[in-house]
Each structure stands twice: as structure tokens, then as C-alpha cells.
Design an enzyme around this catalytic site. Sequence first.
Site, PDB file in Angstrom:
ATOM      1  N   TYR A 148      -0.695   5.720  -7.065  1.00 14.40           N
ATOM      2  CA  TYR A 148      -1.881   4.916  -7.377  1.00 14.40           C
ATOM      3  C   TYR A 148      -3.031   5.265  -6.428  1.00 14.40           C
ATOM      4  O   TYR A 148      -4.131   5.588  -6.873  1.00 14.40           O
ATOM      5  CB  TYR A 148      -1.505   3.434  -7.250  1.00 14.40           C
ATOM      6  N   VAL A 191      -0.328 -13.414  -6.676  1.00 16.70           N
ATOM      7  CA  VAL A 191      -0.867 -14.662  -7.228  1.00 16.70           C
ATOM      8  C   VAL A 191      -0.051 -15.093  -8.452  1.00 16.70           C
ATOM      9  O   VAL A 191       0.354 -16.266  -8.561  1.00 16.70           O
ATOM     10  CB  VAL A 191      -2.368 -14.509  -7.582  1.00 16.70           C
TER      11      VAL A 191
HETATM   12  P1  NAD Z   1      -4.181  -4.385 -16.120  1.00 15.46           P
HETATM   13  O1  NAD Z   1      -2.875  -3.702 -15.941  1.00 15.46           O
HETATM   14  O2  NAD Z   1      -4.178  -5.765 -16.692  1.00 15.46           O
HETATM   15  O3  NAD Z   1      -5.163  -3.498 -17.008  1.00 15.46           O
HETATM   16  C1  NAD Z   1      -5.056  -2.099 -17.124  1.00 15.46           C
HETATM   17  C2  NAD Z   1      -5.181  -1.750 -18.598  1.00 15.46           C
HETATM   18  O4  NAD Z   1      -5.125  -0.331 -18.737  1.00 15.46           O
HETATM   19  C3  NAD Z   1      -4.032  -2.318 -19.445  1.00 15.46           C
HETATM   20  O5  NAD Z   1      -4.535  -2.920 -20.609  1.00 15.46           O
HETATM   21  C4  NAD Z   1      -3.179  -1.094 -19.745  1.00 15.46           C
HETATM   22  O6  NAD Z   1      -2.457  -1.230 -20.958  1.00 15.46           O
HETATM   23  C5  NAD Z   1      -4.238  -0.005 -19.812  1.00 15.46           C
HETATM   24  N1  NAD Z   1      -3.709   1.341 -19.575  1.00 15.46           N
HETATM   25  C6  NAD Z   1      -2.846   1.754 -18.617  1.00 15.46           C
HETATM   26  N2  NAD Z   1      -2.601   3.057 -18.732  1.00 15.46           N
HETATM   27  C7  NAD Z   1      -3.320   3.495 -19.805  1.00 15.46           C
HETATM   28  C8  NAD Z   1      -3.477   4.764 -20.430  1.00 15.46           C
HETATM   29  N3  NAD Z   1      -2.841   5.858 -19.992  1.00 15.46           N
HETATM   30  N4  NAD Z   1      -4.288   4.839 -21.520  1.00 15.46           N
HETATM   31  C9  NAD Z   1      -4.939   3.747 -21.992  1.00 15.46           C
HETATM   32  N5  NAD Z   1      -4.829   2.527 -21.433  1.00 15.46           N
HETATM   33  C10 NAD Z   1      -4.017   2.409 -20.347  1.00 15.46           C
HETATM   34  O7  NAD Z   1      -4.896  -4.378 -14.675  1.00 15.46           O
HETATM   35  P2  NAD Z   1      -6.307  -4.961 -14.213  1.00 15.46           P
HETATM   36  O8  NAD Z   1      -6.049  -5.827 -13.035  1.00 15.46           O
HETATM   37  O9  NAD Z   1      -7.073  -5.505 -15.359  1.00 15.46           O
HETATM   38  O10 NAD Z   1      -7.005  -3.633 -13.655  1.00 15.46           O
HETATM   39  C11 NAD Z   1      -8.045  -2.972 -14.371  1.00 15.46           C
HETATM   40  C12 NAD Z   1      -8.584  -1.836 -13.507  1.00 15.46           C
HETATM   41  O11 NAD Z   1      -9.121  -2.360 -12.282  1.00 15.46           O
HETATM   42  C13 NAD Z   1      -7.535  -0.790 -13.110  1.00 15.46           C
HETATM   43  O12 NAD Z   1      -8.111   0.490 -13.163  1.00 15.46           O
HETATM   44  C14 NAD Z   1      -7.204  -1.140 -11.680  1.00 15.46           C
HETATM   45  O13 NAD Z   1      -6.782  -0.021 -10.931  1.00 15.46           O
HETATM   46  C15 NAD Z   1      -8.541  -1.690 -11.182  1.00 15.46           C
HETATM   47  N6  NAD Z   1      -8.329  -2.617 -10.068  1.00 15.46           N
HETATM   48  C16 NAD Z   1      -7.866  -3.879 -10.269  1.00 15.46           C
HETATM   49  C17 NAD Z   1      -7.642  -4.709  -9.176  1.00 15.46           C
HETATM   50  C18 NAD Z   1      -7.140  -6.125  -9.340  1.00 15.46           C
HETATM   51  O14 NAD Z   1      -6.887  -6.785  -8.318  1.00 15.46           O
HETATM   52  N7  NAD Z   1      -7.005  -6.678 -10.533  1.00 15.46           N
HETATM   53  C19 NAD Z   1      -7.884  -4.247  -7.878  1.00 15.46           C
HETATM   54  C20 NAD Z   1      -8.316  -2.940  -7.720  1.00 15.46           C
HETATM   55  C21 NAD Z   1      -8.571  -2.130  -8.800  1.00 15.46           C
HETATM   56  N1  UDP Z   2       3.801 -10.325  -2.019  1.00 12.96           N
HETATM   57  C1  UDP Z   2       4.679 -11.341  -1.668  1.00 12.96           C
HETATM   58  N2  UDP Z   2       5.460 -11.883  -2.635  1.00 12.96           N
HETATM   59  C2  UDP Z   2       5.402 -11.491  -3.946  1.00 12.96           C
HETATM   60  C3  UDP Z   2       4.488 -10.463  -4.307  1.00 12.96           C
HETATM   61  C4  UDP Z   2       3.714  -9.898  -3.314  1.00 12.96           C
HETATM   62  O1  UDP Z   2       4.772 -11.750  -0.506  1.00 12.96           O
HETATM   63  O2  UDP Z   2       6.157 -12.056  -4.766  1.00 12.96           O
HETATM   64  C5  UDP Z   2       2.926  -9.745  -0.980  1.00 12.96           C
HETATM   65  C6  UDP Z   2       2.928  -8.215  -0.929  1.00 12.96           C
HETATM   66  O3  UDP Z   2       3.952  -7.752  -0.078  1.00 12.96           O
HETATM   67  C7  UDP Z   2       1.548  -7.934  -0.374  1.00 12.96           C
HETATM   68  C8  UDP Z   2       0.682  -9.073  -0.917  1.00 12.96           C
HETATM   69  O4  UDP Z   2       1.600 -10.101  -1.302  1.00 12.96           O
HETATM   70  O5  UDP Z   2       1.549  -8.003   1.025  1.00 12.96           O
HETATM   71  C9  UDP Z   2      -0.166  -8.678  -2.129  1.00 12.96           C
HETATM   72  O6  UDP Z   2       0.678  -8.066  -3.078  1.00 12.96           O
HETATM   73  P1  UDP Z   2       0.176  -7.637  -4.535  1.00 12.96           P
HETATM   74  O7  UDP Z   2       1.316  -6.914  -5.161  1.00 12.96           O
HETATM   75  O8  UDP Z   2      -0.374  -8.804  -5.235  1.00 12.96           O
HETATM   76  O9  UDP Z   2      -1.060  -6.668  -4.275  1.00 12.96           O
HETATM   77  P2  UDP Z   2      -1.350  -5.451  -3.284  1.00 12.96           P
HETATM   78  O10 UDP Z   2      -0.220  -5.267  -2.333  1.00 12.96           O
HETATM   79  O11 UDP Z   2      -1.533  -4.283  -4.188  1.00 12.96           O
HETATM   80  O12 UDP Z   2      -2.590  -5.855  -2.579  1.00 12.96           O
END
Ligand code: NAD
Ligand code: UDP
Length: 325
Positions: A148, A191
Amino acid sequence: MSRKILRILVTGGAGFLGSHLCERLVDQGHDVLCLDNFFTSQKTNVFHLLNKPNFELIRHDVTLPIFMEVDQIYNLACPAAPGHYQYNPIKTVKTSVLGATNVLGMAKRCGARVLQASTSEVYGDPQVHPQPESYWGNVNPIGIRSCYDEGKRVAETLFMDYARMNKVDIRIIRIFNTYGPRMHPFDGRVVSNFIRQCLKNEPITLFGNGQQTRSFCYRDDLVDAIIRMMNTEGVTGPINIGNPDEFTIRELADITLELTASKSQIVHMPLPADDPTRRQPDITLARKHLGWNPSTSLPEGLEKTIAWFRSIDIDSYRPPTPNYQ
Ligand code: NAD
Ligand code: UDP
């Protein structure tokens, strides 16, 4: 912001953030093309948009080329939760790298503006705190999060090189942990796990000692920032988007327990490899260039998210992937 009606492609448009973005853009009257392969989402996320004349749903995988004529592209397609992106790490790299290549090629051909949803994970386990955009990060290139982190880093590189070499009009945002209604209840993110566990009075799985920190942004604030970034002239990024209020994961557990009035007990589980110790965005640039500031506090956003989790039938969602076993 532009009032012109635009043809807008949202990849990953059926996901948690993508579906809310599509909803906003449809409400603004734009012609919205939502592209998704439904790897981590379901059609129900956009079901309410299907009867709108300015919304179209396309099942497609971003690793494969696609041809369409658009004015703007939001590239969100990528599994985002650790359990999801580690399920098939090779596919995760391809989704970031080939997906970026394909949308950039399309943007070049159509003269479209294209925005990349990058991530705070490009900073890895940061040694600078809080993280400004100028920090280059501390990423393990060969660990279980690398598919990732490095995929997103290469995508940023491709965006910058298409801008420098081909004059493509790009935007890059680095999103920090975002939560809210329509998160997949079994995505394994902290969350969704804590809320689901509290509502079912099941043990709360706290990884490690719970002293690691994250800064949580509510999805409405985030979507507002994404749209501002796309429509602000002369700002390429990368720009951090997130809520700078920092909490330990133990504090998040305590707040969730209180807001749900749950009887759940905390159980400690091993910390996953390469889990970042601290994470907090420096949002000076977002404030300055986008005039943006998140307005939803963590308790306020959690209340809304908990209300949504109460309103759904959690058991009708399948756990899609193994979750840190
Ligand atoms: P999510 O998993 O709900 O959404 C991702 C979407 O992309 C899904 O609908 C999935 O089916 C689609 N997808 C995955 N692989 C695909 C492919 N090969 N072709 C077409 N569609 C595909 O996650 P999200 O939280 O909504 O994240 C959306 C974007 O924001 C992502 O790029 C993620 O990396 C970025 N992002 C999210 C967070 C967060 O905290 N939610 C943080 C950092 C970055
Ligand atoms: N985490 C946790 N319990 C859970 C899921 C996640 O304590 O059931 C912790 C995880 O180890 C990390 C933080 O919560 O330190 C955020 O995790 P998440 O997977 O939500 O996002 P990311 O690590 O990608 O920020």
C-alpha cells in the site's frame, strides 16, 4: 468554485469516501461517472444515486485501460484498510501503479484535471511529528504494509512526472485516517471494529498497549477538502488533509465505550508489524491554500457514525477478508 456542469469520473466511486464524493458531485449537478470493481464495497453504497439522470455506474477494474471523455478525474480506487490491502498485496500494488498510469493517460488524452487520493502512509512510521508535506517519510519497502505505502508513493511519482513531462493538470492529497457512516463494518479499521464490538458488547481488540496515536477526520470534512483541492487553481500538492486532533488508540476505545454505553471489555492483542507509532497531520498548507479547516470533533463524528452503525443490519455484511489473524 466552478459552477459549470462537468463530466467527472470517480474511480473507487462506490467505496466509503467515493460514494459520498459522488453524492456531493451529483447534488452539484455534475455528470458523474462512478467506476468500481466492488472489491471492498457494495452497490448499496450508491443505490440511492442509480435513478439520477446525472449518475452512471460502471463495473471496471482500474488496472485495465478504459476510454471515456471527461473533464475531471478523482482517483480513489484502491483498498484502504490494512486487512483489505494485505489480502492480495500484489493486486494492491497493481491497483495503485497501473490505476494511476491509466487515469493519467486518460487525463493526458482528454486534457482532464486528475486528483490522486494519496495517504498519510507515504510517511510510514514517521520520525517527524506532526508530519508536514516536506517530510519524505520512513517507509519499510519490504514489509506487510509496503504494498500500500510504496504503491501510493509510486503513484505520487507518476503524477508528478506526468505533470512535469506531459503537462497533465494534477492534484495530490494525502488523506489521514478518515471515518464515518458507510465504512464497511468488517473492514478491520479501528473505528469500525471498536463501534461494532461495542454495539454487540463483544471484547474490544486493542492492538499493542494502545499508546500509538492517530488523528481522525470525519468524512464530510474530508469530502469538502477533496472538492476544494480539485477546484482550486494553481495548487498541485501534495497537501495533507486530515484532522490534527491526535488521540491514542486507548483514548478512542474509551470514548467509543462511553458513547455506546457498552459493556465491552478491552482485550489486548499483538501489535501488527510496522504499525505507525504516531500520526498527526500538519495542515498549514490546506488552511493556507484551500481555506479549509475540519470542523467536526471526534466525539461529534463518532456519534453520527455510531447512529449509522445502529441503523444497519451488521450481520448482513460479510466479513470480506481475514482481519489480522
Ligand atoms: P474503500 O475501500 O471503501 O474504497 C475503495 C474503493 O475502490 C472500493 O469501492 C473498491 O471496491 C474500489 N477498488 C479497489 N480496487 C479497485 C480496482 N482495482 N478497480 C476499481 N475499483 C477498485 O476505501 P476508502 O476509505 O473509501 O478509500 C478511498 C481512497 O482514499 C483510497 O484510495 C484510499 O487509499 C484513500 N485513503 C483513505 C483513507 C481513509 O482513512 N479512509 C486514508 C488515506 C487514503
Ligand atoms: N487497531 C486496534 N484494534 C483494532 C484495529 C486497529 O488497536 O481492532 C489499531 C492499529 O494497530 C493501529 C490503529 O488502531 O495502531 C489504526 O488502525 P487502522 O487499521 O484503523 O488504520 P491505520 O493503521 O492504517 O492507520
